[in-house]
Design a protein around this motif. Structure first.
Motif, short mmCIF file in Angstrom:
data_model
loop_
_atom_site.label_atom_id
_atom_site.label_comp_id
_atom_site.label_asym_id
_atom_site.label_seq_id
_atom_site.Cartn_x
_atom_site.Cartn_y
_atom_site.Cartn_z
N PRO A 18 28.89 -63.85 -73.02
CA PRO A 18 27.74 -64.43 -72.31
C PRO A 18 28.16 -65.70 -71.58
O PRO A 18 28.94 -66.50 -72.10
CB PRO A 18 26.75 -64.73 -73.43
CG PRO A 18 27.11 -63.79 -74.54
CD PRO A 18 28.60 -63.65 -74.46
N PRO A 19 27.69 -65.91 -70.35
CA PRO A 19 28.09 -67.09 -69.58
C PRO A 19 27.60 -68.39 -70.23
O PRO A 19 26.41 -68.60 -70.40
CB PRO A 19 27.42 -66.87 -68.21
CG PRO A 19 26.31 -65.90 -68.48
CD PRO A 19 26.76 -65.04 -69.61
N ARG A 20 28.54 -69.22 -70.60
CA ARG A 20 28.25 -70.51 -71.22
C ARG A 20 29.20 -71.56 -70.67
O ARG A 20 30.22 -71.23 -70.06
CB ARG A 20 28.43 -70.42 -72.74
CG ARG A 20 27.48 -69.45 -73.44
CD ARG A 20 27.94 -69.20 -74.87
NE ARG A 20 27.06 -68.29 -75.59
CZ ARG A 20 27.42 -67.56 -76.63
NH1 ARG A 20 28.66 -67.63 -77.08
NH2 ARG A 20 26.54 -66.77 -77.23
N LYS A 21 28.88 -72.80 -70.94
CA LYS A 21 29.79 -73.87 -70.55
C LYS A 21 31.07 -73.80 -71.39
O LYS A 21 31.05 -73.42 -72.56
CB LYS A 21 29.13 -75.24 -70.75
CG LYS A 21 28.04 -75.57 -69.74
CD LYS A 21 27.54 -76.99 -69.95
CE LYS A 21 26.50 -77.37 -68.89
NZ LYS A 21 26.03 -78.76 -69.07
N SER A 22 32.17 -74.19 -70.77
CA SER A 22 33.43 -74.32 -71.50
C SER A 22 33.68 -75.78 -71.84
O SER A 22 32.93 -76.67 -71.41
CB SER A 22 34.60 -73.79 -70.65
OG SER A 22 34.52 -72.40 -70.49
#
Length: 583
Positions: free
Chosen positions: A302-306
């Motif tokens: 899922p797209p999340r901050k790195s």
């Protein structure tokens, strides 16, 4: 082992480093002021540049090929960039739509041009498909930032290869018809190349004769003839048909370097013994490998901050900030930063991945991989480590990472929690964008990388001892002195501290005096066979100097990458530059 001479050091601003090479990866900026003027776009520097660092400078061969394509197919209001695949041009278009403000969503056009050599005369040449994106001229700086951040622009050797095909065809056409230019409509589309629109609308690209009619002057110079000789004599020792074998050999060489040395004192609980060439993926640049690692992770999870941990190379942070949801930046890379990360994770925040370097560029800090690995396992996120500065021969960090990236254009010229999902995504999404001739050169140049690194380790350590004992040096950044307790945990028994270090003096004037008097190659890049220095902060963070300084990367910082020159000679040159400091 190759030797390096100072006799042909480029002294003219804008000259390629090494001298007289069309595919040089650095450019001569011999004085401090040259670097400042370059960053400020002063004509006295930018107008004299024959080359530059590939992701920041459009190579002259690529520029020539772009101009030919634009003359034939671009509208008067358009510029273009060339990429190695359609998917890359599509990603560039998406980037432009996000960061370039325009009322016309259809102002970005994609095209494909197939360049076909005369197979009756050369069975070793291959067809080339050029993937082009056309965009408003005002959008060039935005498109160029995509080129810089991703590292996915076409290779200068690929451009040279295409230009040579076009040159041959141009010569043949000229011989057949000395005074008449062919304007036969079918000549471009059927015989030599083909073009395909990216949408249902036809491109406004009525052929103005054949694609190759403007190539007649490309090779008409002694300079190009000399470059061709150097490439043929010292580099291009295999035809393009050997590219796949060269790539396989590169992968196997990398795998052999990852195998754990029996003498190593590194803990064995995370050793991966079954790594094969199937787990190695080649990219056209080190930054491209980082960009695609991030892209693969965004696809797999899922797209999340790195998290960007430590003060990494500038484009690593830009990639994490601009592509996807963004990132958390912990620029000090300290134990207190890890405490803050742990608090963030305990609060319930989910992250995509953690990116770090081992050691970091340019401050040579080594992150606490064991502690980061513990957090990654507990809070379920992968770790991506860029070990370019440490390199395979000196450190073993593969056991602590989920994805390891390294730059093959530098010195080197599974049992994982996420292995199955990442391998599935990578196998589906991976494109081989590494141009065949580049792979052949990389394979050739990496045959003696172990011996070279050992020599470089020895020279760099000696130079750092000299600098460390000088009262004129305010701070020396080298893995032996910066977080050594961490670095030594991962250093191979027979390894060393690498060839990169950074220096800060007591004043900016002292930095300038030292740099200007240093008689070595001076320009961007690192990990070359020759010693190379640059005012790193000026080149990488000129428009954000205060921000960089807040993390210890001061404006006067000089970064040095040690090469294969004689150690005693190097010591004398660095001592002379210390003596040149008057403060």
């Amino acid at each position: 082992m190759p030797t390096t001479s100072y006799s042909n050091l480029p002294t003219e601003v804008g000259s390629p480093i090494p001298t007289n090479t069309p595919h040089a990866i650095s450019v001569a900026l011999p004085t401090w002021q040259d670097n400042v003027d370059y960053e400020e776009g002063r004509e006295r520097v930018v107008n004299r540049m024959l080359t530059g660092y590939p992701r920041f400078f459009i190579n002259k061969q690529i520029e020539k090929l772009m101009s030919i394509c634009e003359e034939k197919f671009a509208k008067p209001s358009e510029s273009s960039l060339l990429f190695p695949s359609r998917k890359v041009t599509e990603r560039c278009r998406a980037y432009l739509r996000r960061y370039y403000e325009s009322n016309n969503p259809n102002c970005f056009r994609l095209a494909e041009i197939i360049v076909t050599p005369d197979q009756s005369k050369s069975l070793t040449q291959v067809n080339i498909t050029l993937h082009i994106i056309f965009f408003p001229k005002e959008a060039f700086s935005v498109a160029k930032s995509f080129w810089q951040h991703t590292g996915d622009g076409i290779s200068s050797r690929l451009a040279e290869y295409v230009l040579n095909i076009l040159q041959t065809k141009s010569n043949e056409q000229y011989t057949k018809n000395l005074y008449k230019v062919s304007t036969k409509r079918a000549s471009f589309c059927k015989r030599y190349s083909s073009i395909q629109a990216s949408s249902s609308r036809n491109l406004d690209c009525e052929p103005k004769g054949t694609l190759f009619t403007d190539i007649t002057s490309i090779n008409d110079s002694t300079f190009v003839e000399q470059n061709f000789y150097v490439e043929e004599r010292y580099g291009r020792n295999l035809p393009i048909s050997f590219a796949e074998k060269a790539k396989l050999e590169l992968k196997r060489r990398i795998v052999s370097s990852l195998k754990i040395d029996e003498e190593s004192s590194i803990p064995t609980e995370r050793i991966v013994k079954d790594v094969t060439e199937k787990e190695v993926f080649l990219f056209p640049s080190g930054m491209s490998s980082i960009f695609h690692a991030h892209r693969f992770l965004l696809t797999a999870f899922p797209p999340r901050k790195s998290i960007c941990f430590g003060f990494t190379y500038v484009d690593t942070l830009k990639i994490l900030q601009k592509f996807g949801p963004g990132c958390y930046f912990y620029g000090n890379g300290s134990s207190s930063d890890i405490d803050e990360i742990e608090s963030l994770l305990e609060s319930g925040e989910k992250i995509l991945a953690l990116f770090c370097e081992f050691p970091s560029n340019p401050l040579c800090k080594s992150p606490d991989l064991k502690r980061l690995r513990t957090l990654a396992d507990k809070y379920d996120f992968p770790i991506v480590i860029d070990e370019t500065i440490g390199n395979f021969v000196n450190v073993k960090v593969f056991e602590w990472t989920d994805i390891m990236v390294s730059s093959l254009t530098k010195i080197f010229s599974g049992d994982r929690r996420y292995y199955e999902v990442l391998k599935k995504v990578i196998n589906s999404e991976y494109e081989d964008l590494l141009w065949g001739e580049d792979a052949i050169f990389l394979e050739r140049n990496s045959r003696t990388f172990r011996e070279r690194i050992m020599k470089i380790n020895e020279s760099a350590e000696a130079i750092c001892e000299l600098l460390r004992n000088s009262p004129k040096v305010k701070k020396l950044y080298y893995p032996k002195y910066i977080t050594p307790n961490i670095y030594l945990q991962y250093m191979i028994v027979k390894g060393g501290f690498g060839g990169l270090f950074s220096i800060i003096f007591h004043s900016d004037l002292a930095s300038q005096q030292f740099f200007d008097s240093l008689v070595i190659a001076k320009g961007p890049s690192l990990g070359t066979n020759f010693t190379l220095a640059c005012p790193y902060t000026i080149l990488a963070h000129y428009h954000e100097l205060d921000w960089a300084s807040s993390y210890g990367v001061e404006p006067g910082l000089i970064r040095v990458s040690v090469g294969l020159e004689d150690k005693i000679d190097l010591l004398e040159r660095f001592q002379q530059s210390l003596d040149a400091i008057t403060e």
